[in-house]
Motif scaffolding. Structure first.
Motif, short mmCIF file in Angstrom:
data_model
loop_
_atom_site.label_atom_id
_atom_site.label_comp_id
_atom_site.label_asym_id
_atom_site.label_seq_id
_atom_site.Cartn_x
_atom_site.Cartn_y
_atom_site.Cartn_z
N HIS A 1 -23.44 6.90 10.30
CA HIS A 1 -23.00 6.61 8.93
C HIS A 1 -21.92 5.51 8.88
N HIS B 1 -21.45 1.69 7.04
CA HIS B 1 -20.34 1.12 6.26
C HIS B 1 -19.86 -0.20 6.89
N SER C 1 -12.81 5.40 4.25
CA SER C 1 -13.72 6.21 3.43
C SER C 1 -13.04 7.53 3.10
N ASP D 1 -21.17 5.42 -0.42
CA ASP D 1 -22.39 5.76 0.33
C ASP D 1 -23.67 5.30 -0.38
#
Ligand code: KG4
Ligand code: ZN
Length: 355
Positions: free
Chosen positions: A126, A130, A151, A318
């Motif tokens: 993930h 980003h 984040s 996201d």
């Protein structure tokens, strides 16, 4: 082996699925040897309203909602791209880190589609999504660079020498920057997630009204600590009690909290860039949507002769596009060999520098 074939694929389409937390995102990206990666279609559903009543993400509700949304969103992204499922060459999904049940939904659909279409699948980190998101824009960075990843769950400074070549320089020892925004917002009676709401309230406030702490600002390393900020905000609220806060006091507290977070992020980023000897910075993750952070980072970067890159605003939080893009960049860089192996194995805890 499929991995070898990928190096010679001049053009390919990746379907990316993101379901690690409270957003379901599906997107299609076209990439290839001489192509600038292109976003073809992009569908997103945020569960924010559903979790707002609880003041945070309820994992079981999140998983169930991903199940409800992910197939319709896939259809929507395909329709937007004007593509049939058969046009997909690779199915990518967020493998971790994130909520186990939520991750399983994306992994499950990716493996089912891969098996049905006889196409390979690839699990993506993930945070790598980003980190690489700014490559989906007109102002794409070039390697190497320093990255500030901010984040809701992570705050890290990384040295990035190429796809999959990440060195951790520093990180938060407690709360993430997004968490600091969210917790301060909660204390000010703003909903979940409070980051954007706090930023809006701060527009009317004076950032110098309250002297809130900037922990570890001069610590000599590149670590962060934000847990003390919520205590400092609470202390200010208690100091003003029993009177309820006026609108001006709330705006001033929001502005002061935002200023404290942004100040630390900007100063530490500049130290990291100076220490690295590099002249390029990428700021990504949900908090990179924050306008004050962008303004202050732009100003400091200009002063230090640093080029700074951000994701497009709609790709900061996201989304599926960053997952499709990260998969495309990994296979192009020869850093991953997608396989026709449809094991639904997710990694809820997965450090980025373990890649
Ligand atoms: O990257 P992200 O969507 O999810 C994680 O991977 O955690 O980041 C979400 C975080 C939340 O804490 C949210 O409050 C924060 O990003 N955020 C913002 C803004 N937009 C999102 N914080 C400050 N200002 C914003 N404009
Ligand atoms: Zn995220």
């Amino acid at each position: 082996m499929y991995g070898l074939n990928w190096r010679v694929m001049a053009e390919f389409v990746v379907l990316g699925i993101e379901s690690s937390c409270d957003e379901t995102g599906v997107a299609l990206v076209r990439a290839g040897t001489d192509l600038v990666p292109q976003l073809l279609g992009h569908a997103l559903h945020t569960q924010v309203d559903m979790h707002a009543d609880y003041g945070g993400v309820v994992p079981e509700l999140a998983s169930r909602d991903h199940i409800r949304r992910v197939v319709p969103l896939t259809r929507q992204a395909l329709a937007q791209a004007g593509l049939a499922l058969s046009a997909v060459d690779l199915v990518a999904f967020t493998r971790g880190p994130g909520l186990a049940g939520a991750l399983l939904v994306g992994a499950g659909l990716a493996c089912a589609l891969g098996a049905a279409l006889d196409k390979p699948v690839l699990g993506v980190h993930h945070l790598e999504g980003h980190l690489l998101a700014p490559f989906l824009g007109a102002d794409a960075p070039r390697f190497p660079f320093v990255a500030l990843l901010v984040s809701g769950g992570h705050t890290q400074l990384m040295r990035v020498d190429g796809v999959g070549r990440y060195t951790l320089l520093g990180e938060t020892v407690d709360d993430a920057a997004g968490e600091a925004f969210d917790k301060s917002a909660k204390l000010l009676g703003l909903g979940y997630p409070g980051g954007p709401a706090l930023a809006r309230l701060a527009e009317a406030g004076n950032p110098a009204a309250y002297a809130l702490p900037r922990p570890l600002l001069h610590s000599g390393n590149l670590d962060f600590s934000f847990a003390g900020l919520k205590t400092a905000v609470l202390t200010q609220i208690k100091r003003l009690a029993p009177q309820p806060l006026t609108d001006a006091q709330r705006a001033n507290l929001a502005a002061s909290a935002q200023a404290a977070i942004v100040d630390v992020l900007v100063k530490k980023s500049m130290v990291a860039v100076a220490q690295s000897g590099l002249r390029r910075l990428v700021v990504s993750g949900g908090v990179s949507a924050n306008q004050r952070l962008r303004q202050q980072m732009d100003a400091a970067s200009a002063q230090h002769g640093v080029r700074v890159h951000y994701p497009q605003l709609h790709l900061c939080t996201d989304n599926g596009a960053m997952i499709a893009l990260a998969a495309a960049m990994r296979v192009q860089a020869g850093q991953a060999a997608p396989a026709r192996q449809y094991a639904v194995d997710v990694l809820p805890r997965w450090p980025l520098d373990a890649l």
